[in-house]
Scaffold this motif. Structure first.
Motif, mmCIF file in Angstrom:
data_model
loop_
_atom_site.group_PDB
_atom_site.id
_atom_site.type_symbol
_atom_site.label_atom_id
_atom_site.label_comp_id
_atom_site.label_asym_id
_atom_site.label_seq_id
_atom_site.Cartn_x
_atom_site.Cartn_y
_atom_site.Cartn_z
ATOM 1 N N ASP A 17 0.772 -1.125 -0.030
ATOM 2 C CA ASP A 17 0.114 0.151 0.129
ATOM 3 C C ASP A 17 0.986 1.212 0.133
ATOM 4 O O ASP A 17 0.366 2.386 -0.055
ATOM 5 C CB ASP A 17 -0.921 -0.062 1.270
ATOM 6 C CG ASP A 17 -2.003 -0.957 1.001
ATOM 7 O OD1 ASP A 17 -2.485 -1.170 -0.093
ATOM 8 O OD2 ASP A 17 -2.461 -1.569 2.112
ATOM 9 N N ASP A 19 3.079 2.094 2.383
ATOM 10 C CA ASP A 19 3.693 2.452 3.700
ATOM 11 C C ASP A 19 4.926 1.894 3.844
ATOM 12 O O ASP A 19 5.266 0.775 3.715
ATOM 13 C CB ASP A 19 2.807 1.967 4.646
ATOM 14 C CG ASP A 19 1.422 2.749 4.651
ATOM 15 O OD1 ASP A 19 1.382 3.776 4.225
ATOM 16 O OD2 ASP A 19 0.554 2.289 5.103
ATOM 17 N N PHE A 30 4.315 -0.827 10.015
ATOM 18 C CA PHE A 30 3.897 -0.153 8.832
ATOM 19 C C PHE A 30 3.881 1.345 9.277
ATOM 20 O O PHE A 30 2.950 1.766 10.270
ATOM 21 C CB PHE A 30 2.685 -0.509 8.233
ATOM 22 C CG PHE A 30 2.929 -1.949 7.675
ATOM 23 C CD1 PHE A 30 3.225 -2.231 6.522
ATOM 24 C CD2 PHE A 30 2.538 -2.876 8.397
ATOM 25 C CE1 PHE A 30 3.289 -3.490 5.761
ATOM 26 C CE2 PHE A 30 2.780 -4.405 8.110
ATOM 27 C CZ PHE A 30 3.166 -4.368 6.685
ATOM 28 N N VAL A 31 4.532 2.436 8.559
ATOM 29 C CA VAL A 31 4.460 3.744 8.979
ATOM 30 C C VAL A 31 4.248 4.620 7.773
ATOM 31 O O VAL A 31 5.270 4.711 6.742
ATOM 32 C CB VAL A 31 6.167 4.249 9.593
ATOM 33 C CG1 VAL A 31 5.925 5.630 10.124
ATOM 34 C CG2 VAL A 31 6.348 3.112 10.632
ATOM 35 N N PRO A 32 3.151 5.256 7.599
ATOM 36 C CA PRO A 32 2.731 5.937 6.518
ATOM 37 C C PRO A 32 3.781 7.197 6.378
ATOM 38 O O PRO A 32 4.155 7.673 7.351
ATOM 39 C CB PRO A 32 1.405 6.679 6.684
ATOM 40 C CG PRO A 32 0.643 5.383 7.458
ATOM 41 C CD PRO A 32 1.844 5.133 8.582
ATOM 42 N N THR A 34 6.756 7.174 5.048
ATOM 43 C CA THR A 34 8.271 6.945 5.331
ATOM 44 C C THR A 34 8.591 6.031 4.091
ATOM 45 O O THR A 34 7.641 5.526 3.339
ATOM 46 C CB THR A 34 8.687 6.114 6.517
ATOM 47 O OG1 THR A 34 7.922 5.014 6.563
ATOM 48 C CG2 THR A 34 8.060 7.076 7.675
ATOM 49 N N GLN A 49 0.846 -0.881 13.034
ATOM 50 C CA GLN A 49 0.670 0.352 12.467
ATOM 51 C C GLN A 49 1.231 1.397 13.437
ATOM 52 O O GLN A 49 1.282 1.627 14.768
ATOM 53 C CB GLN A 49 -0.738 0.831 12.608
ATOM 54 C CG GLN A 49 -1.656 -0.064 11.762
ATOM 55 C CD GLN A 49 -1.239 -0.266 10.367
ATOM 56 O OE1 GLN A 49 -0.791 0.938 9.528
ATOM 57 N NE2 GLN A 49 -1.230 -1.223 9.814
ATOM 58 N N ARG A 77 -0.077 9.128 -1.862
ATOM 59 C CA ARG A 77 0.579 8.315 -0.592
ATOM 60 C C ARG A 77 2.056 8.563 -0.765
ATOM 61 O O ARG A 77 2.786 8.213 0.060
ATOM 62 C CB ARG A 77 0.156 6.918 -0.389
ATOM 63 C CG ARG A 77 -1.394 6.858 -0.320
ATOM 64 C CD ARG A 77 -1.908 5.525 -0.103
ATOM 65 N NE ARG A 77 -1.750 5.104 1.188
ATOM 66 C CZ ARG A 77 -2.309 4.094 1.713
ATOM 67 N NH1 ARG A 77 -3.195 3.237 1.284
ATOM 68 N NH2 ARG A 77 -2.118 3.793 3.073
ATOM 69 N N ARG A 140 -7.309 9.966 5.119
ATOM 70 C CA ARG A 140 -7.513 8.821 5.474
ATOM 71 C C ARG A 140 -8.502 8.393 6.631
ATOM 72 O O ARG A 140 -7.944 8.797 7.662
ATOM 73 C CB ARG A 140 -6.017 8.104 6.072
ATOM 74 C CG ARG A 140 -5.040 7.524 4.863
ATOM 75 C CD ARG A 140 -4.089 6.919 5.540
ATOM 76 N NE ARG A 140 -3.120 6.599 4.279
ATOM 77 C CZ ARG A 140 -1.763 5.798 4.614
ATOM 78 N NH1 ARG A 140 -1.773 5.301 5.806
ATOM 79 N NH2 ARG A 140 -1.088 5.543 3.780
#
Length: 424
Positions: A17, A19, A30-32, A34, A49, A77, A140
């Protein structure tokens, strides 16, 4: 879990996705926002998360986002990732899917990345807030973010947003809000609106005036089937030499560049010989590929959506396109017919070809050209073809969804001993 004062951790990969993925003492997270190579500190972590607090050391491919709404608007994203690195990541996702399908020898993928400001299809939400209309995309799992800038949209669409806000604010049928789909056709913007009230004669008058003022031939209401609210000119679009009349909300490839890249890869994959038997096209839509294919052979074009089929049929007179209405999941084209075709071309939906795939495998057509918008479905559908002995002759990976995790690909497959595709 709060991570105040935590040590920096390193992002090692991107998830499907988009992330970033890092390893912490609590496990993978998972880190959006980065990307690989980033040294980061987390503000918090809940399960798998994480929430980014700070990028301590940026990775080699991190760039400054081109849009001030990035991180708030839900449309992009990966604007923090350099475009060449994004293209390489998307190509790797497709090749990994093909390896998991069993293909051990892969051709070097051809790649194509579209330009910014080329998106001609968008779905937006609108809400009444503080006596004004907010029009844009959802953050989001959150509210609508007003689209005050966009590096994706075609300028013709973006220029409509302010007038749309004013017009929607004046519509009595808009109470709390709704949503609107915009397709930029050759005839101009085509609008499909859903609202929480019932439009009356006054609403229709406002919409008709808006259409005339802004060069919008058609505005439709999202009902089943769609209802025309305003029609001020002819509605049309061109696929090669064919002029079609797309239904409201019709599927278009998101950009002209992307459509041209897909079409070029499909045509290059056609065999030099054997097309007298004709081409079977599955999931033909309104004819994005059909009329280009028909310049090389007769095309039996199957489509399950009635509105798209009617559009295709209306435009097919005098061409070598023979449309057929058929739900390919409930009533797939059978193996015997597929096996006789000079080539089978399919562009299935995001979920893949479903029940149709079993008939393709059983029919053993000599040449298959598979257009995919989902690496997971590509892997699932091509696995039985690889097991049957199909060879992957060429691969094209197309990034027409800039700054997102979405990726398109075109795979050309043949059975051993058959005529190899034309390297045009």
């Amino acid at each position: 879990m709060e991570n105040s004062g935590a040590e920096a951790i390193r992002v090692v990969a991107l998830g499907n996705d988009g992330d970033g993925i890092a390893q912490t003492p609590q496990g993978r997270v998972f880190v959006p926002g980065t990307m690989p190579g980033d040294e980061i500190v987390l503000a918090s972590q809940t399960g798998t998360q994480g929430v980014l607090e700070q990028v301590v050391t940026p990775g080699p491919d991190r760039v400054t986002p081109v849009c001030s709404l990035f991180g708030t608007c839900g449309g992009c994203r990966l604007q923090h990732m350099a475009l060449p690195a994004m293209m390489a990541w998307k190509a790797a996702r497709v090749t990994e899917a093909l390896k998991r399908a069993g293909f051990t020898t892969l051709p070097a993928p051809a790649t194509r990345q579209v330009s910014p400001h080329g998106r001609r299809r968008v779905d937006l939400a609108f809400r009444r807030m503080d006596r004004q209309i907010v029009l844009g995309l959802h953050r989001r799992r959150g509210d609508v973010v007003d689209m005050t800038e966009c590096a994706l949209l075609d300028p013709t669409i973006f220029a409509l947003l302010d007038p749309l806000r004013q017009m929607l604010h004046s519509l009595p049928a808009v109470h709390a809000g709704g949503d609107i789909q915009i397709n930029l056709l050759d005839s101009g913007p085509d609008l499909l609106i859903a609202m929480d009230g019932t439009p009356d004669a006054n609403d229709r008058r406002i919409l008709a005036q808006f259409s005339k003022t802004h060069g919008i031939p058609r505005i439709s209401l999202r009902t089943q089937p769609p209802e025309t609210l305003a029609l001020t000119g002819p509605v049309f679009h061109h696929f090669d030499t064919a002029r079609v009349v797309p239904p409201p909300g019709a599927f278009l490839q998101p950009s002209r560049e992307g459509e041209d890249a897909i079409k070029a890869a499909v045509l290059a994959g056609l065999p030099r010989k054997g097309l007298k038997a004709g081409i079977i096209e599955l999931y033909a839509g309104c004819g994005t590929l059909s009329f280009a294919l028909a310049q090389h052979a007769k095309v039996l074009a199957y489509e399950g959506d009635r509105a798209a089929f009617a559009c295709l049929k209306q435009a097919s007179g005098g061409t070598r396109v023979l449309p057929a209405l058929r739900d390919l999941n409930r009533q797939p084209v059978m193996a015997t017919e597929l096996g006789r075709a000079g080539a089978v071309v399919l562009d299935p939906p995001h979920a893949g070809a479903g029940a149709q795939m079993a008939q393709i495998v059983a029919g053993k057509p000599r040449h298959i050209i598979y257009v995919s918008c989902n690496p997971a479905a590509l892997q699932r559908d091509l696995t039985p073809l690889q097991q049957m002995g199909y060879r992957l002759e060429s691969l094209t990976v197309i990034d027409q969804f800039l700054w997102s995790a979405e990726v398109e690909s075109v795979c050309v497959l043949t059975l051993p001993g058959t005529t190899r595709p034309n390297r045009r």
